[in-house]
Design a protein around this motif. Structure first.
Motif, PDB file in Angstrom:
ATOM      1  N   ASP A  14       6.487   8.757  -6.875  1.00 41.49           N
ATOM      2  CA  ASP A  14       6.764   7.840  -5.856  1.00 41.49           C
ATOM      3  C   ASP A  14       6.160   7.929  -4.549  1.00 41.49           C
ATOM      4  OD1 ASP A  14       8.427   6.277  -3.929  1.00 41.49           O
ATOM      5  OD2 ASP A  14      10.127   6.686  -4.606  1.00 41.49           O
TER       6      ASP A  14
ATOM      7  N   ARG B 233       2.696   5.931  -3.679  1.00 41.44           N
ATOM      8  CA  ARG B 233       2.866   4.991  -2.754  1.00 41.44           C
ATOM      9  C   ARG B 233       2.135   5.039  -1.504  1.00 41.44           C
ATOM     10  NH1 ARG B 233       9.101   2.659  -3.896  1.00 41.44           N
ATOM     11  NH2 ARG B 233       8.588   2.071  -6.190  1.00 41.44           N
TER      12      ARG B 233
ATOM     13  N   ARG C 226      -1.306   4.205  -2.366  1.00 36.18           N
ATOM     14  CA  ARG C 226      -1.753   2.901  -2.838  1.00 36.18           C
ATOM     15  C   ARG C 226      -1.686   1.943  -1.623  1.00 36.18           C
ATOM     16  NH1 ARG C 226       0.076   0.127  -7.313  1.00 36.18           N
ATOM     17  NH2 ARG C 226      -0.917   1.864  -8.342  1.00 36.18           N
TER      18      ARG C 226
ATOM     19  N   PHE D  42       3.470  -1.457  -5.374  1.00 34.93           N
ATOM     20  CA  PHE D  42       4.000  -0.239  -5.821  1.00 34.93           C
ATOM     21  C   PHE D  42       4.101  -0.142  -7.223  1.00 34.93           C
ATOM     22  CE2 PHE D  42       5.631   0.499  -1.145  1.00 34.93           C
ATOM     23  CZ  PHE D  42       4.418   0.719  -0.795  1.00 34.93           C
TER      24      PHE D  42
ATOM     25  N   GLY E 211       2.052  -1.820   2.535  1.00 35.73           N
ATOM     26  CA  GLY E 211       2.268  -1.878   1.184  1.00 35.73           C
ATOM     27  C   GLY E 211       3.101  -3.009   0.738  1.00 35.73           C
TER      28      GLY E 211
ATOM     29  N   HIS F 274       6.210  -3.486  -1.816  1.00 38.47           N
ATOM     30  CA  HIS F 274       7.172  -3.099  -2.783  1.00 38.47           C
ATOM     31  C   HIS F 274       7.609  -4.297  -3.646  1.00 38.47           C
ATOM     32  CE1 HIS F 274      11.157  -1.728  -4.043  1.00 38.47           C
ATOM     33  NE2 HIS F 274      10.875  -0.604  -3.534  1.00 38.47           N
TER      34      HIS F 274
ATOM     35  N   LEU G  63       7.991   3.929   4.512  1.00 40.56           N
ATOM     36  CA  LEU G  63       7.845   4.638   3.505  1.00 40.56           C
ATOM     37  C   LEU G  63       8.165   6.168   3.652  1.00 40.56           C
ATOM     38  CD1 LEU G  63       6.925   5.108   0.285  1.00 40.56           C
ATOM     39  CD2 LEU G  63       4.792   5.577   1.139  1.00 40.56           C
TER      40      LEU G  63
END
Lengths: 183, 183
Positions: free
Chosen positions: B57, B61, B64, B74, B122, B124, B135
């Motif tokens: 996780d 992430r 990413r 993600f 990012g 989700h 995050l």
């Protein structure tokens, strides 16, 4: 390790100072200055309440049971004594004060009580007759309850920082509405 | 100590393995074999879920976001991967596995990210656009949420031992009815 009830219970109680040190000592104040609810307690208030328990509750009541049984009810405990008493004392100092009191109390408990005493009874001023076993179990679960409260306050300190993830974080949702999500 | 957001957040994240060791390693199973609710998780399941977070996780992430921004959402995380993966693994071993993964991830985070990156975005898969700051804050609050869950399970293991004191212990009352008492 013995496996009796007292060993099991003190096995939990002796850990709480270590947990509080690992969690709180030296932690930035950004994590430690928020209460668990709008009229709740900050981590420092919780540690202060645990200090009160060591000073006036658990061992005082253990001795009352051993010395007077149900003939004299327990003295009441001031749940909010810490709010004035500990004003201005640094959180790290409160943790160490608690650790010293807890260690002293567990040593005293070991000298005073064996598993053969656990069914002895005392008189709670509101709850009525209780056993020494129930008192000692409550001492431990009371630790768990209030450390959970510390976690809730710490989470609340970053309530807005998590953005949309709040929808997945029960510890934050319950601060707004206790029935929002189980846990 | 620096006072930036990343230092503040990692200052919490690096404590969790120490807290779990102080709380759980070597503790009698009488405290650790009860879930936080009837369909909830035992402490070992919670530690397993934290392991999954370290493996699939938070840092995945983070990378990413840094590498692909919002162009690729993600990957989803399997919340219950631990239930099969960790069956039969001793709790103490799970704590140490988690500690190693957390230390490695915080070292990687320190190499990859500075406070200047915190507004990078990012995607989700359910929540939409999120920031790296959100995050990382969620990583920390997710720790707090799930350690709170460990405390609830541990308290539940002694639900009946406290006798009439249960009426005063919110952590037990909420296991039966989440709206019973705030906290």
């Amino acid at each position: 390790m013995t496996t009796g009830f007292i060993a099991e219970t003190t096995g939990l109680l002796e850990r709480t100072p270590q947990v509080l040190r690992a969690l709180l000592v030296g932690l930035p104040e950004a994590w430690t200055d928020t209460p668990d609810s709008s009229d709740g307690w900050r981590p420092r208030d919780v540690v202060g309440h645990l200090i009160t328990g060591e000073e006036t509750d658990w061992m005082a009541r253990t001795r009352r049971i051993l010395e007077q049984g149900t003939s004299v009810p327990f003295d009441r405990v001031n749940r909010v004594a810490m709010l004035n008493r500990d004003a201005g004392v640094p959180l790290d100092d409160l943790v160490e004060r608690f650790a010293k009191l807890r260690a002293d109390n567990l040593a005293a408990l070991g000298d005073l009580v064996t598993d053969a005493d656990l069914d002895r009874r005392g008189l709670h001023p509101a709850l009525g007759e209780v056993t020494l076993r129930e008192l000692l179990a409550t001492w431990a679960v009371h630790d768990l309850d209030h450390i959970g409260q510390i976690y809730t306050g710490m989470a609340g300190s970053h309530d807005t920082d998590v953005g949309p993830w709040k929808a997945y974080l029960g510890i934050l949702l319950r601060r707004d509405d206790p029935s929002a999500v189980a846990g």
